[in-house]
Design a protein around this motif. Structure first.
Motif, PDB file in Angstrom:
ATOM      1  N   UNK B 289       0.836  -1.204   0.000  1.00 37.79           N
ATOM      2  CA  UNK B 289       0.000   0.000   0.000  1.00 37.79           C
ATOM      3  C   UNK B 289       0.872   1.255   0.000  1.00 37.79           C
ATOM      4  N   UNK B 290       0.348   2.335  -0.607  1.00 39.12           N
ATOM      5  CA  UNK B 290       1.078   3.611  -0.595  1.00 39.12           C
ATOM      6  C   UNK B 290       1.187   4.119   0.838  1.00 39.12           C
ATOM      7  N   UNK B 291       2.283   4.806   1.109  1.00 43.29           N
ATOM      8  CA  UNK B 291       2.487   5.266   2.478  1.00 43.29           C
ATOM      9  C   UNK B 291       3.342   6.526   2.511  1.00 43.29           C
ATOM     10  N   UNK B 292       3.228   7.216   3.631  1.00 44.47           N
ATOM     11  CA  UNK B 292       4.124   8.328   3.943  1.00 44.47           C
ATOM     12  C   UNK B 292       4.951   7.893   5.152  1.00 44.47           C
ATOM     13  N   UNK B 293       6.256   8.059   5.064  1.00 45.02           N
ATOM     14  CA  UNK B 293       7.127   7.706   6.192  1.00 45.02           C
ATOM     15  C   UNK B 293       7.405   8.930   7.046  1.00 45.02           C
ATOM     16  N   UNK B 294       7.245   8.788   8.346  1.00 43.57           N
ATOM     17  CA  UNK B 294       7.537   9.885   9.279  1.00 43.57           C
ATOM     18  C   UNK B 294       8.678   9.425  10.178  1.00 43.57           C
ATOM     19  N   UNK B 295       9.655  10.295  10.372  1.00 41.99           N
ATOM     20  CA  UNK B 295      10.851   9.874  11.090  1.00 41.99           C
ATOM     21  C   UNK B 295      11.413  11.005  11.934  1.00 41.99           C
ATOM     22  N   UNK B 296      12.083  10.639  13.017  1.00 40.75           N
ATOM     23  CA  UNK B 296      12.758  11.657  13.837  1.00 40.75           C
ATOM     24  C   UNK B 296      14.274  11.500  13.777  1.00 40.75           C
ATOM     25  N   UNK B 297      14.747  10.535  12.987  1.00 38.91           N
ATOM     26  CA  UNK B 297      16.203  10.343  12.944  1.00 38.91           C
ATOM     27  C   UNK B 297      16.736  10.444  11.512  1.00 38.91           C
ATOM     28  N   UNK B 300      15.805   7.015   8.924  1.00 40.43           N
ATOM     29  CA  UNK B 300      16.257   5.628   9.043  1.00 40.43           C
ATOM     30  C   UNK B 300      15.181   4.752   9.690  1.00 40.43           C
ATOM     31  N   UNK B 301      14.495   5.296  10.677  1.00 40.72           N
ATOM     32  CA  UNK B 301      13.393   4.574  11.315  1.00 40.72           C
ATOM     33  C   UNK B 301      12.116   5.351  11.026  1.00 40.72           C
ATOM     34  N   UNK B 302      11.172   4.702  10.372  1.00 40.09           N
ATOM     35  CA  UNK B 302       9.979   5.425   9.928  1.00 40.09           C
ATOM     36  C   UNK B 302       8.687   4.780  10.427  1.00 40.09           C
ATOM     37  N   UNK B 303       7.754   5.649  10.814  1.00 42.35           N
ATOM     38  CA  UNK B 303       6.369   5.257  11.039  1.00 42.35           C
ATOM     39  C   UNK B 303       5.640   5.490   9.718  1.00 42.35           C
ATOM     40  N   UNK B 304       4.889   4.490   9.249  1.00 42.54           N
ATOM     41  CA  UNK B 304       4.220   4.622   7.953  1.00 42.54           C
ATOM     42  C   UNK B 304       2.735   4.932   8.148  1.00 42.54           C
ATOM     43  N   UNK B 305       2.298   5.975   7.440  1.00 45.13           N
ATOM     44  CA  UNK B 305       0.893   6.391   7.496  1.00 45.13           C
ATOM     45  C   UNK B 305       0.263   6.251   6.122  1.00 45.13           C
ATOM     46  N   UNK B 306      -1.015   5.883   6.123  1.00 46.29           N
ATOM     47  CA  UNK B 306      -1.778   5.865   4.876  1.00 46.29           C
ATOM     48  C   UNK B 306      -1.897   7.308   4.373  1.00 46.29           C
ATOM     49  N   UNK B 307      -1.592   7.591   3.083  1.00 46.43           N
ATOM     50  CA  UNK B 307      -1.580   8.981   2.618  1.00 46.43           C
ATOM     51  C   UNK B 307      -2.968   9.599   2.458  1.00 46.43           C
ATOM     52  N   UNK B 308      -4.010   8.795   2.585  1.00 44.07           N
ATOM     53  CA  UNK B 308      -5.370   9.332   2.476  1.00 44.07           C
ATOM     54  C   UNK B 308      -6.020   9.450   3.854  1.00 44.07           C
ATOM     55  N   UNK B 309      -5.992   8.343   4.605  1.00 43.75           N
ATOM     56  CA  UNK B 309      -6.664   8.351   5.911  1.00 43.75           C
ATOM     57  C   UNK B 309      -5.729   8.782   7.044  1.00 43.75           C
ATOM     58  N   UNK B 310      -4.423   8.728   6.791  1.00 42.04           N
ATOM     59  CA  UNK B 310      -3.399   9.038   7.794  1.00 42.04           C
ATOM     60  C   UNK B 310      -3.441   8.111   9.003  1.00 42.04           C
ATOM     61  N   UNK B 311      -4.026   6.941   8.811  1.00 40.63           N
ATOM     62  CA  UNK B 311      -3.957   5.933   9.866  1.00 40.63           C
ATOM     63  C   UNK B 311      -2.604   5.221   9.795  1.00 40.63           C
ATOM     64  N   UNK B 312      -2.199   4.638  10.920  1.00 39.05           N
ATOM     65  CA  UNK B 312      -0.930   3.918  10.988  1.00 39.05           C
ATOM     66  C   UNK B 312      -1.042   2.597  10.226  1.00 39.05           C
ATOM     67  N   UNK B 313      -0.124   2.372   9.280  1.00 42.43           N
ATOM     68  CA  UNK B 313      -0.170   1.100   8.550  1.00 42.43           C
ATOM     69  C   UNK B 313       1.077   0.256   8.739  1.00 42.43           C
ATOM     70  N   UNK B 314       2.206   0.870   9.073  1.00 48.13           N
ATOM     71  CA  UNK B 314       3.412   0.050   9.158  1.00 48.13           C
ATOM     72  C   UNK B 314       4.586   0.778   9.764  1.00 48.13           C
ATOM     73  N   UNK B 315       5.695   0.079   9.736  1.00 45.12           N
ATOM     74  CA  UNK B 315       6.968   0.596  10.228  1.00 45.12           C
ATOM     75  C   UNK B 315       8.028   0.159   9.243  1.00 45.12           C
TER      76      UNK B 315
END
Lengths: 186, 394
Positions: B289-297, B300-315
């Protein structure tokens, strides 16, 4: 699908895989009876924290060695005391059964001189530097694994290791390992 | 013989303990494990990294040619060329873009329908998909897993050999008298994650302060996420620690019914204020599934969000490209000495030394264990999460 560590057998597998090497590592630093206690406590601690750790992602060793390092921290003074005793007397409290006199064999004597210098050098290190040095030298952890184990940046691992090795080299009479490599002992 | 060789030899005669010596510790451990089986709501263990194999290979090298491990920071330029997956590539947004995306995420999830909190015994079905890079995760490649858990984590179920196996775990009811954050620290389940997020203040500063407090209560950030799929290495900054803890909460909540919308929005808004947060758009999660990765480092380590609903889908985790280099087996002692002397000759000139190390790798005289920066190490996604009537139902 293998079950997570809520399964007793899975945690037993973790113990069977790592306990012996971890025990030896701790025993080399604090003697085997302290190692018995620390290894047992480390695995219990690991069990309590298991939901924080994902076992499929990484090697468990940095995690276990980090927990053990934490527990060993309380014994830092005992470790230094035993290293100093070894340096002073040539008898290593860590190896209680090993009471070979330095005079027994000539070759052993000179080897012992280095060992005793080394014991003094290790005793003189800052505890944090010693942790890094021995994790690299005895536990074969990579810089990154040591960083994960001790919760410090990789750069700090490098600088601590560099400092520890420089002190050890100085204490051993300024041996230059590069120079020594020209006469490799294979 | 280097100083490290001498240290390796020091007390080398201390024996490996035999099974009898280890038996007491093992028995003690198993007694506690059996008495205190608690539910651990995290992606399930399926494998171990083959580190034993690596160590053995390294030992073989040490015997054959002497041992040399040099840590190298590789020249950045090498990785920028064609590094589509690089977190430093242009697809990584600067902080302003990241903040804007997270604010959009917050307002989007706020509009999601409010679901009531399930009863503790509600069964939830999970299907997870994982990709692991060979050498990091075994089996390497893509694998899927299915399981059923109750919302409070007191029971889990899975198929083994075509048969449904249901476990009782002692975790669900234990956390009496604890604050929601402490309960999550003690026992991570969809319910404790849901309750913990719901308990947080909504103002970003206050929310991060509460997270910081929970981290401190739990023995520091390194206890919380180091080595987990949330983060491959320990956080370097307070902000990274807070980010990782929020990811841990969100990921665990996503394994249930998600977090309450207002609380999830507050978490995203707080993340937007953490220094150094970046996003990477146009990526896909392990389930495709398409995703947006959010990271604080730095990505390198990303939280993946659905680009439409912005729910958490992966890491997911990407390689930093930094790691030790080991001399190749089979080099003659003379070659090893020559290389060692050459490396030592660089003294403080790290850039020149690293260039030389890369030449060694190119000439197959050294082996690097880390792939180029930005290589995908691990990716984990929920392909399906749904409430079901009973275990085994999909």
């Amino acid at each position: 699908m293998q079950r997570s560590l809520q399964d007793a057998e899975a945690f037993a597998g973790l113990y069977d895989r790592h306990a012996a090497a971890l025990h030896r590592y701790v025993a080399r630093r604090l003697g085997d009876s302290a190692a018995d206690d620390i290894v047992a406590e480390a695995f219990l601690d690991a069990f309590r924290r298991r939901h924080k750790y994902d076992f499929r992602v990484r090697d468990a060793r940095p995690w276990l060695y980090g927990i053990a390092a934490n527990l060993m921290g309380k014994h830092s003074r005992a470790e230094v005391r035993m290293l100093r005793a070894y340096a002073r007397t040539g008898r290593d409290p860590v190896r209680a059964g090993d009471a070979v006199s330095g005079a027994e064999i000539d070759g052993r004597l000179s080897a012992q001189a280095i060992q005793r210098d080394l014991a003094a050098a290790l005793a003189a290190l800052a505890a944090a530097d010693r942790d890094v040095l021995l994790m690299v030298a005895w536990a074969d952890l990579s810089y990154r694994e040591v960083a994960a184990a001790l919760h410090i940046p990789v750069g700090t691992v490098r600088s601590r290791l560099h400092r520890a090795r420089a002190k050890v080299r100085t204490a051993l009479g300024g041996y230059d390992p590069t120079a020594l490599r020209e006469e490799p002992v294979q | 013989v280097t100083d490290l060789d001498l240290i390796r030899d020091f007390r080398a005669d201390v024996p490996t303990p035999d099974d009898a010596r280890l038996a007491a510790g093992r028995a003690q451990l198993l007694t506690i494990v059996r008495a205190e089986r608690r539910f651990r709501h995290r992606p399930r263990s399926r494998s171990w990294r083959l580190a034993g194999l690596v160590a053995t290979a390294a030992a073989a090298v040490a015997i054959a040619v002497g041992f040399l491990v040099v840590s190298a920071t590789r020249p950045a330029a090498r990785h920028m060329a064609g590094a589509a997956a690089s977190p430093s590539a242009s697809s990584v947004s600067p902080a302003e873009t990241a903040a804007r995306i997270l604010m959009t995420a917050a307002s989007t999830v706020t509009r999601a329908p409010v679901k009531s909190e399930p009863v503790p015994g509600q069964w939830i079905y999970h299907k997870t998909v994982q990709y692991g890079r060979p050498g990091v995760v075994s089996p390497a490649g893509v694998s899927t897993g299915e399981e059923w858990v109750t919302f409070a984590g007191s029971r889990t179920a899975y198929y083994r050999g075509g048969q449904l196996i249901v476990h009782d775990t002692a975790g669900g009811a234990r956390a009496t008298g604890l604050s929601p954050m402490a309960a999550f620290n003690a026992n991570a389940t969809p319910k404790t994650a849901y309750d913990a997020i719901a308990s947080l203040p909504t103002a970003p500063d206050a929310l991060l302060a509460a997270v910081g407090h929970a981290i401190a209560q739990d023995g520091g950030i390194a206890n919380v996420t180091a080595g987990s799929p949330v983060s491959a290495v320990a956080p370097k900054t307070k902000g990274q620690g807070e980010f990782n803890y929020l990811v841990l909460l969100l990921w665990n909540a996503a394994g249930g019914v998600g977090a309450p919308p207002a609380a999830q929005a507050a978490a995203y808004r707080a993340m937007a204020t953490i220094p150094g947060v970046t996003t990477q758009q146009g990526i896909t999660d392990a389930a495709g599934a398409k995703a947006i990765g959010v990271s604080a480092d730095g990505g390198y380590d990303q939280l993946l969000l659905d680009p439409v609903t912005y729910q958490v889908t992966g890491l997911r985790q990407l390689s930093t490209g930094i790691g030790p280099i080991t001399l190749a087996p089979g080099l003659s002692p003379a070659a090893v000495n020559q290389i060692s002397a050459k490396i030592a000759s660089f003294r403080g000139n790290i850039a020149a030394r690293d260039k030389y190390l890369q030449e060694l790798v190119a000439k197959h005289q050294a082996i690097e264990r880390e792939p180029p920066r930005g290589t995908l190490d691990l990716s984990l996604a929920y392909a399906a999460v749904m409430e079901v009537a009973n275990p085994g139902a999909r």
